[in-house]
Design a protein around this motif. Structure first.
Motif, PDB file in Angstrom:
ATOM      1  N   PRO A  18      43.660  49.926  35.043  1.00  7.88           N
ATOM      2  CA  PRO A  18      42.874  49.315  36.116  1.00  7.88           C
ATOM      3  C   PRO A  18      41.951  48.184  35.669  1.00  7.88           C
ATOM      4  CG  PRO A  18      42.900  51.671  36.355  1.00  7.88           C
ATOM      5  CD  PRO A  18      43.588  51.363  35.060  1.00  7.88           C
ATOM      6  N   PRO A  19      41.265  48.265  34.511  1.00  6.93           N
ATOM      7  CA  PRO A  19      40.409  47.130  34.131  1.00  6.93           C
ATOM      8  C   PRO A  19      41.178  45.829  33.967  1.00  6.93           C
ATOM      9  CG  PRO A  19      39.844  49.044  32.833  1.00  6.93           C
ATOM     10  CD  PRO A  19      41.086  49.397  33.597  1.00  6.93           C
ATOM     11  N   ILE A  20      42.422  45.891  33.558  1.00  7.58           N
ATOM     12  CA  ILE A  20      43.214  44.675  33.403  1.00  7.58           C
ATOM     13  C   ILE A  20      43.478  44.056  34.770  1.00  7.58           C
ATOM     14  CG2 ILE A  20      45.447  43.763  32.661  1.00  7.58           C
ATOM     15  CD1 ILE A  20      45.383  45.874  30.430  1.00  7.58           C
ATOM     16  N   ASP A  21      43.808  44.894  35.775  1.00  4.80           N
ATOM     17  CA  ASP A  21      44.031  44.383  37.121  1.00  4.80           C
ATOM     18  C   ASP A  21      42.766  43.743  37.679  1.00  4.80           C
ATOM     19  OD1 ASP A  21      46.647  45.196  37.085  1.00  4.80           O
ATOM     20  OD2 ASP A  21      46.265  47.080  38.118  1.00  4.80           O
ATOM     21  N   CYS A  22      41.608  44.378  37.458  1.00  4.12           N
ATOM     22  CA  CYS A  22      40.330  43.836  37.930  1.00  4.12           C
ATOM     23  C   CYS A  22      40.011  42.525  37.232  1.00  4.12           C
ATOM     24  CB  CYS A  22      39.201  44.829  37.700  1.00  4.12           C
ATOM     25  SG  CYS A  22      39.374  46.337  38.651  1.00  4.12           S
ATOM     26  N   ASN A  23      40.278  42.456  35.928  1.00  5.83           N
ATOM     27  CA  ASN A  23      40.015  41.229  35.190  1.00  5.83           C
ATOM     28  C   ASN A  23      40.910  40.097  35.681  1.00  5.83           C
ATOM     29  OD1 ASN A  23      38.014  42.329  33.642  1.00  5.83           O
ATOM     30  ND2 ASN A  23      39.405  42.915  31.986  1.00  5.83           N
ATOM     31  N   ARG A  24      42.148  40.404  36.081  1.00 12.04           N
ATOM     32  CA  ARG A  24      43.039  39.383  36.591  1.00 12.04           C
ATOM     33  C   ARG A  24      42.508  38.792  37.892  1.00 12.04           C
ATOM     34  NH1 ARG A  24      46.209  35.406  35.290  1.00 12.04           N
ATOM     35  NH2 ARG A  24      46.712  34.563  37.304  1.00 12.04           N
ATOM     36  N   LEU A  25      42.007  39.659  38.798  1.00 13.05           N
ATOM     37  CA  LEU A  25      41.438  39.175  40.052  1.00 13.05           C
ATOM     38  C   LEU A  25      40.172  38.361  39.785  1.00 13.05           C
ATOM     39  CD1 LEU A  25      41.508  39.073  43.114  1.00 13.05           C
ATOM     40  CD2 LEU A  25      40.203  41.191  43.136  1.00 13.05           C
ATOM     41  N   ASN A  26      39.320  38.826  38.868  1.00 12.54           N
ATOM     42  CA  ASN A  26      38.114  38.076  38.522  1.00 12.54           C
ATOM     43  C   ASN A  26      38.474  36.696  37.962  1.00 12.54           C
ATOM     44  OD1 ASN A  26      36.459  40.143  39.338  1.00 12.54           O
ATOM     45  ND2 ASN A  26      36.219  40.990  37.291  1.00 12.54           N
ATOM     46  N   TRP A  27      39.515  36.632  37.136  1.00 11.21           N
ATOM     47  CA  TRP A  27      39.950  35.360  36.570  1.00 11.21           C
ATOM     48  C   TRP A  27      40.442  34.429  37.679  1.00 11.21           C
ATOM     49  CZ3 TRP A  27      39.419  32.172  32.825  1.00 11.21           C
ATOM     50  CH2 TRP A  27      40.351  31.183  32.578  1.00 11.21           C
ATOM     51  N   ASP A  28      41.213  34.966  38.633  1.00 11.69           N
ATOM     52  CA  ASP A  28      41.687  34.153  39.757  1.00 11.69           C
ATOM     53  C   ASP A  28      40.521  33.602  40.568  1.00 11.69           C
ATOM     54  OD1 ASP A  28      44.331  34.411  39.160  1.00 11.69           O
ATOM     55  OD2 ASP A  28      44.722  35.999  40.619  1.00 11.69           O
ATOM     56  N   ILE A  29      39.515  34.436  40.814  1.00 10.11           N
ATOM     57  CA  ILE A  29      38.345  33.979  41.576  1.00 10.11           C
ATOM     58  C   ILE A  29      37.616  32.881  40.817  1.00 10.11           C
ATOM     59  CG2 ILE A  29      36.068  34.645  42.446  1.00 10.11           C
ATOM     60  CD1 ILE A  29      37.285  37.384  43.130  1.00 10.11           C
ATOM     61  N   ARG A  30      37.412  33.066  39.516  1.00  8.43           N
ATOM     62  CA  ARG A  30      36.710  32.051  38.724  1.00  8.43           C
ATOM     63  C   ARG A  30      37.495  30.749  38.663  1.00  8.43           C
ATOM     64  NH1 ARG A  30      35.699  36.244  35.038  1.00  8.43           N
ATOM     65  NH2 ARG A  30      37.110  35.325  33.553  1.00  8.43           N
ATOM     66  N   GLN A  31      38.830  30.819  38.673  1.00  9.20           N
ATOM     67  CA  GLN A  31      39.642  29.610  38.627  1.00  9.20           C
ATOM     68  C   GLN A  31      39.610  28.840  39.939  1.00  9.20           C
ATOM     69  OE1 GLN A  31      43.577  30.993  37.447  1.00  9.20           O
ATOM     70  NE2 GLN A  31      43.469  29.559  35.741  1.00  9.20           N
ATOM     71  N   ARG A  32      39.595  29.540  41.062  1.00  7.68           N
ATOM     72  CA  ARG A  32      39.800  28.894  42.352  1.00  7.68           C
ATOM     73  C   ARG A  32      38.552  28.710  43.188  1.00  7.68           C
ATOM     74  NH1 ARG A  32      44.640  31.918  41.487  1.00  7.68           N
ATOM     75  NH2 ARG A  32      46.394  30.481  41.410  1.00  7.68           N
ATOM     76  N   VAL A  33      37.446  29.340  42.833  1.00  5.58           N
ATOM     77  CA  VAL A  33      36.189  29.165  43.563  1.00  5.58           C
ATOM     78  C   VAL A  33      35.231  28.443  42.620  1.00  5.58           C
ATOM     79  CG1 VAL A  33      34.300  30.313  44.765  1.00  5.58           C
ATOM     80  CG2 VAL A  33      36.590  31.260  44.913  1.00  5.58           C
ATOM     81  N   ALA A  34      34.948  27.192  42.941  1.00  9.16           N
ATOM     82  CA  ALA A  34      34.202  26.325  42.023  1.00  9.16           C
ATOM     83  C   ALA A  34      32.819  26.878  41.695  1.00  9.16           C
ATOM     84  CB  ALA A  34      34.078  24.928  42.625  1.00  9.16           C
ATOM     85  N   ALA A  35      32.112  27.401  42.681  1.00  7.29           N
ATOM     86  CA  ALA A  35      30.752  27.872  42.441  1.00  7.29           C
ATOM     87  C   ALA A  35      30.725  29.069  41.498  1.00  7.29           C
ATOM     88  CB  ALA A  35      30.090  28.253  43.761  1.00  7.29           C
ATOM     89  N   VAL A  36      31.729  29.916  41.562  1.00  6.68           N
ATOM     90  CA  VAL A  36      31.771  31.083  40.682  1.00  6.68           C
ATOM     91  C   VAL A  36      32.235  30.669  39.291  1.00  6.68           C
ATOM     92  CG1 VAL A  36      32.826  33.352  40.335  1.00  6.68           C
ATOM     93  CG2 VAL A  36      32.185  32.627  42.627  1.00  6.68           C
ATOM     94  N   GLY A  37      33.204  29.768  39.221  1.00  7.17           N
ATOM     95  CA  GLY A  37      33.732  29.328  37.931  1.00  7.17           C
ATOM     96  C   GLY A  37      32.706  28.604  37.090  1.00  7.17           C
TER      97      GLY A  37
END
Length: 124
Positions: A18-37
């Motif tokens: 599960p932590p790998i799946d969560c990290n993948r979603l966090n990485w996607d958010i950081r890549q595609r949402v400028a304010a978070v990245g």
């Protein structure tokens, strides 16, 4: 000495933890949402701007982006018109897997979709 194996809290049917799946979603958010990245709030002009960026990302992630883990096999492979190999998989998004839609949406379709008004209570 033998190590103790810990069962995951939930199982997605994949081999990863599960932590790998969560990290993948966090990485996607950081890549595609400028304010978070960039970890700044000047790009989103406050909490409401950040929320709007996250809603656009969530819509794109669920309706436009096919996920490899959700793809479905095609029983008779579809031939291509060129020299490539036959298509063996049907791309599938999380919204398709949930039964909300029957096709992969374009970003234009998502942005131009008119959301019906939410039903208001009778007393208001």
């Amino acid at each position: 000495m033998r190590r103790k194996s810990h069962a995951p809290f939930w199982s997605s049917g994949r081999r990863s933890d599960p932590p790998i799946d969560c990290n993948r979603l966090n990485w996607d958010i950081r890549q595609r949402v400028a304010a978070v990245g960039r970890r700044v709030n000047t790009l989103c002009k406050g909490e409401e701007g950040l929320q709007q960026q996250l809603v656009v990302f969530q819509s794109y992630h669920n309706f436009c982006l096919p996920h490899a883990s959700l793809r479905q096999p095609l029983l008779p492979p579809l031939p291509t018109n060129g020299t490539g190999s036959a298509k063996q998989w049907r791309p599938c998004t999380p919204a398709m897997a949930a039964g909300l839609t029957d096709h992969v949406w374009t970003l234009r379709e998502v942005l131009l979709f008119r959301v019906p008004p939410w039903p208001q209570p009778a007393g208001v």
